[in-house]
Design a protein around this motif. Sequence first.
Motif, PDB file in Angstrom:
ATOM      1  N   GLY A  77       0.790  -1.228   0.000  1.00  0.00           N
ATOM      2  CA  GLY A  77       0.000   0.000   0.000  1.00  0.00           C
ATOM      3  C   GLY A  77       0.821   1.276   0.000  1.00  0.00           C
ATOM      4  O   GLY A  77       0.386   2.304   0.524  1.00  0.00           O
ATOM      5  N   LEU A  78       2.005   1.221  -0.578  1.00  0.00           N
ATOM      6  CA  LEU A  78       2.874   2.392  -0.620  1.00  0.00           C
ATOM      7  C   LEU A  78       2.441   3.370  -1.708  1.00  0.00           C
ATOM      8  O   LEU A  78       1.726   3.010  -2.641  1.00  0.00           O
ATOM      9  N   ARG A  79       2.918   4.585  -1.577  1.00  0.00           N
ATOM     10  CA  ARG A  79       2.685   5.619  -2.587  1.00  0.00           C
ATOM     11  C   ARG A  79       3.995   5.777  -3.365  1.00  0.00           C
ATOM     12  O   ARG A  79       5.018   6.188  -2.809  1.00  0.00           O
ATOM     13  N   TRP A  80       3.947   5.447  -4.660  1.00  0.00           N
ATOM     14  CA  TRP A  80       5.151   5.416  -5.480  1.00  0.00           C
ATOM     15  C   TRP A  80       5.314   6.721  -6.251  1.00  0.00           C
ATOM     16  O   TRP A  80       4.408   7.159  -6.957  1.00  0.00           O
ATOM     17  N   HIS A  81       6.482   7.335  -6.094  1.00  0.00           N
ATOM     18  CA  HIS A  81       6.819   8.579  -6.773  1.00  0.00           C
ATOM     19  C   HIS A  81       7.858   8.281  -7.854  1.00  0.00           C
ATOM     20  O   HIS A  81       8.924   7.727  -7.551  1.00  0.00           O
ATOM     21  N   PHE A  82       7.589   8.666  -9.087  1.00  0.00           N
ATOM     22  CA  PHE A  82       8.612   8.581 -10.128  1.00  0.00           C
ATOM     23  C   PHE A  82       9.281   9.938 -10.221  1.00  0.00           C
ATOM     24  O   PHE A  82       8.631  10.954 -10.496  1.00  0.00           O
ATOM     25  N   ILE A  83      10.584   9.978  -9.964  1.00  0.00           N
ATOM     26  CA  ILE A  83      11.281  11.257  -9.859  1.00  0.00           C
ATOM     27  C   ILE A  83      12.410  11.411 -10.874  1.00  0.00           C
ATOM     28  O   ILE A  83      13.098  12.431 -10.878  1.00  0.00           O
ATOM     29  N   GLY A  84      12.598  10.434 -11.735  1.00  0.00           N
ATOM     30  CA  GLY A  84      13.694  10.497 -12.690  1.00  0.00           C
ATOM     31  C   GLY A  84      13.289  11.166 -13.994  1.00  0.00           C
ATOM     32  O   GLY A  84      12.120  11.472 -14.238  1.00  0.00           O
ATOM     33  N   GLY A  85      14.282  11.400 -14.841  1.00  0.00           N
ATOM     34  CA  GLY A  85      14.012  11.926 -16.172  1.00  0.00           C
ATOM     35  C   GLY A  85      13.092  10.979 -16.920  1.00  0.00           C
ATOM     36  O   GLY A  85      13.247   9.758 -16.861  1.00  0.00           O
ATOM     37  N   LEU A  86      12.119  11.543 -17.605  1.00  0.00           N
ATOM     38  CA  LEU A  86      11.052  10.734 -18.197  1.00  0.00           C
ATOM     39  C   LEU A  86      11.084  10.839 -19.709  1.00  0.00           C
ATOM     40  O   LEU A  86      11.047  11.948 -20.268  1.00  0.00           O
ATOM     41  N   GLN A  87      11.148   9.696 -20.388  1.00  0.00           N
ATOM     42  CA  GLN A  87      11.075   9.647 -21.841  1.00  0.00           C
ATOM     43  C   GLN A  87       9.615   9.540 -22.253  1.00  0.00           C
ATOM     44  O   GLN A  87       8.827   8.835 -21.612  1.00  0.00           O
ATOM     45  N   SER A  88       9.245  10.205 -23.337  1.00  0.00           N
ATOM     46  CA  SER A  88       7.848  10.198 -23.744  1.00  0.00           C
ATOM     47  C   SER A  88       7.353   8.796 -24.090  1.00  0.00           C
ATOM     48  O   SER A  88       6.183   8.471 -23.868  1.00  0.00           O
ATOM     49  N   ASN A  89       8.250   7.938 -24.619  1.00  0.00           N
ATOM     50  CA  ASN A  89       7.813   6.590 -24.983  1.00  0.00           C
ATOM     51  C   ASN A  89       7.683   5.661 -23.777  1.00  0.00           C
ATOM     52  O   ASN A  89       7.225   4.532 -23.906  1.00  0.00           O
ATOM     53  N   LYS A  90       8.100   6.135 -22.603  1.00  0.00           N
ATOM     54  CA  LYS A  90       7.932   5.352 -21.376  1.00  0.00           C
ATOM     55  C   LYS A  90       6.876   5.969 -20.449  1.00  0.00           C
ATOM     56  O   LYS A  90       6.532   5.384 -19.431  1.00  0.00           O
ATOM     57  N   ALA A  91       6.375   7.133 -20.793  1.00  0.00           N
ATOM     58  CA  ALA A  91       5.509   7.868 -19.871  1.00  0.00           C
ATOM     59  C   ALA A  91       4.232   7.112 -19.549  1.00  0.00           C
ATOM     60  O   ALA A  91       3.787   7.077 -18.395  1.00  0.00           O
ATOM     61  N   ALA A  92       3.594   6.503 -20.550  1.00  0.00           N
ATOM     62  CA  ALA A  92       2.346   5.778 -20.289  1.00  0.00           C
ATOM     63  C   ALA A  92       2.589   4.611 -19.343  1.00  0.00           C
ATOM     64  O   ALA A  92       1.788   4.362 -18.426  1.00  0.00           O
ATOM     65  N   ALA A  93       3.698   3.910 -19.542  1.00  0.00           N
ATOM     66  CA  ALA A  93       4.009   2.776 -18.673  1.00  0.00           C
ATOM     67  C   ALA A  93       4.286   3.234 -17.249  1.00  0.00           C
ATOM     68  O   ALA A  93       3.893   2.579 -16.280  1.00  0.00           O
ATOM     69  N   VAL A  94       4.956   4.374 -17.096  1.00  0.00           N
ATOM     70  CA  VAL A  94       5.235   4.910 -15.758  1.00  0.00           C
ATOM     71  C   VAL A  94       3.933   5.279 -15.046  1.00  0.00           C
ATOM     72  O   VAL A  94       3.731   4.969 -13.865  1.00  0.00           O
ATOM     73  N   ALA A  95       3.012   5.921 -15.767  1.00  0.00           N
ATOM     74  CA  ALA A  95       1.751   6.346 -15.151  1.00  0.00           C
ATOM     75  C   ALA A  95       0.863   5.165 -14.773  1.00  0.00           C
ATOM     76  O   ALA A  95      -0.065   5.320 -13.976  1.00  0.00           O
ATOM     77  N   ALA A  96       1.164   3.985 -15.308  1.00  0.00           N
ATOM     78  CA  ALA A  96       0.360   2.817 -14.970  1.00  0.00           C
ATOM     79  C   ALA A  96       0.624   2.311 -13.559  1.00  0.00           C
ATOM     80  O   ALA A  96      -0.211   1.603 -12.993  1.00  0.00           O
ATOM     81  N   TYR A  97       1.776   2.657 -12.968  1.00  0.00           N
ATOM     82  CA  TYR A  97       2.056   2.190 -11.600  1.00  0.00           C
ATOM     83  C   TYR A  97       2.408   3.329 -10.633  1.00  0.00           C
ATOM     84  O   TYR A  97       2.244   3.195  -9.426  1.00  0.00           O
ATOM     85  N   ALA A  98       2.910   4.454 -11.136  1.00  0.00           N
ATOM     86  CA  ALA A  98       3.318   5.542 -10.253  1.00  0.00           C
ATOM     87  C   ALA A  98       2.097   6.328  -9.781  1.00  0.00           C
ATOM     88  O   ALA A  98       1.228   6.677 -10.581  1.00  0.00           O
ATOM     89  N   ASP A  99       2.042   6.601  -8.498  1.00  0.00           N
ATOM     90  CA  ASP A  99       0.955   7.415  -7.957  1.00  0.00           C
ATOM     91  C   ASP A  99       1.238   8.900  -8.140  1.00  0.00           C
ATOM     92  O   ASP A  99       0.314   9.712  -8.225  1.00  0.00           O
ATOM     93  N   VAL A 100       2.532   9.246  -8.176  1.00  0.00           N
ATOM     94  CA  VAL A 100       2.958  10.631  -8.362  1.00  0.00           C
ATOM     95  C   VAL A 100       4.084  10.629  -9.394  1.00  0.00           C
ATOM     96  O   VAL A 100       5.047   9.872  -9.255  1.00  0.00           O
ATOM     97  N   VAL A 101       3.976  11.464 -10.406  1.00  0.00           N
ATOM     98  CA  VAL A 101       5.066  11.663 -11.363  1.00  0.00           C
ATOM     99  C   VAL A 101       5.590  13.073 -11.134  1.00  0.00           C
ATOM    100  O   VAL A 101       4.894  14.057 -11.364  1.00  0.00           O
ATOM    101  N   GLU A 102       6.841  13.157 -10.650  1.00  0.00           N
ATOM    102  CA  GLU A 102       7.393  14.439 -10.213  1.00  0.00           C
ATOM    103  C   GLU A 102       8.236  15.138 -11.270  1.00  0.00           C
ATOM    104  O   GLU A 102       8.700  16.251 -11.033  1.00  0.00           O
ATOM    105  N   SER A 103       8.435  14.506 -12.415  1.00  0.00           N
ATOM    106  CA  SER A 103       9.429  15.018 -13.360  1.00  0.00           C
ATOM    107  C   SER A 103       8.827  15.419 -14.703  1.00  0.00           C
ATOM    108  O   SER A 103       9.438  15.233 -15.747  1.00  0.00           O
ATOM    109  N   VAL A 104       7.635  15.993 -14.678  1.00  0.00           N
ATOM    110  CA  VAL A 104       7.002  16.447 -15.918  1.00  0.00           C
ATOM    111  C   VAL A 104       7.573  17.817 -16.276  1.00  0.00           C
ATOM    112  O   VAL A 104       7.358  18.799 -15.565  1.00  0.00           O
ATOM    113  N   ASP A 105       8.318  17.867 -17.369  1.00  0.00           N
ATOM    114  CA  ASP A 105       9.011  19.112 -17.716  1.00  0.00           C
ATOM    115  C   ASP A 105       8.773  19.574 -19.143  1.00  0.00           C
ATOM    116  O   ASP A 105       9.376  20.550 -19.589  1.00  0.00           O
TER     117      ASP A 105
END
Length: 237
Positions: A77-105
């Motif tokens: 039941g953890l809250r997962w934060h993605f904080i690394g540099g994000l590639q557009s071709n990986k963004a959908a996959a990241v949003a499928a498990y991350a509760d917070v995406v901190e690196s939208v630039d």
Amino acid sequence: MTARADVLAANLDVVRRRIAAACAEAGRPEDDVSLVVVTKFFPASDVRLLADLGVTDVGENRHQEAEEKAAECADLGLRWHFIGGLQSNKAAAVAAYADVVESVDRAKLVAPLARGAHSRGHPGSEGVDVLLQVSLDPPGADHRSGADPDDLDDLARRVEEAGMLRLRGLMAVAPLGEEPDVAFARLADVRESFVRDHPEATTLSAGMSGDLEAAVRHGATHVRVGSAVLGERPTVQ
């Protein structure tokens, strides 16, 4: 407790005391600031020990590692934060498990993040929280990561218009070679202007193991701490 659990417990206590002291110095309640423990390169077994010690928010920098770890620890039941540099071709996959995406630039990330947020299958999912990563590099410098402050309003509008994404605030990293207090003072000014236009986007993720006190002084609501809790990172395989 195992020896590793003892080490993590002791380190967590030190970090929590540092946050409490920084809040007291800044005249802020201790519960103003949340701890995100960055577990990059550390095993899922450490994540389980951290959860046993009361950690609720975990940060990861690399998609493949984050995805595997989140799946392995899904029962916690953890809250997962993605904080690394994000590639557009990986963004959908990241949003499928991350509760917070901190690196939208940049705007190119918004549509795939929204697609990934829509794909979340677990019950009760209401989307993904988004922080805009703002560059604190001096004017004229090459931005290593983060949006130019002048571009934040347009980026915020795109996030607000996207389904299943919730604009929560800003994230930043102090530039190498600059005093953190100077960088975070600049960030506080950017945030003040941003919140006037986006009053619900009050989260400010700033500060790491070496500069969390400066970040708290300048309004951080979340600090991202790795080595001060987990120790020196293992060698990358």
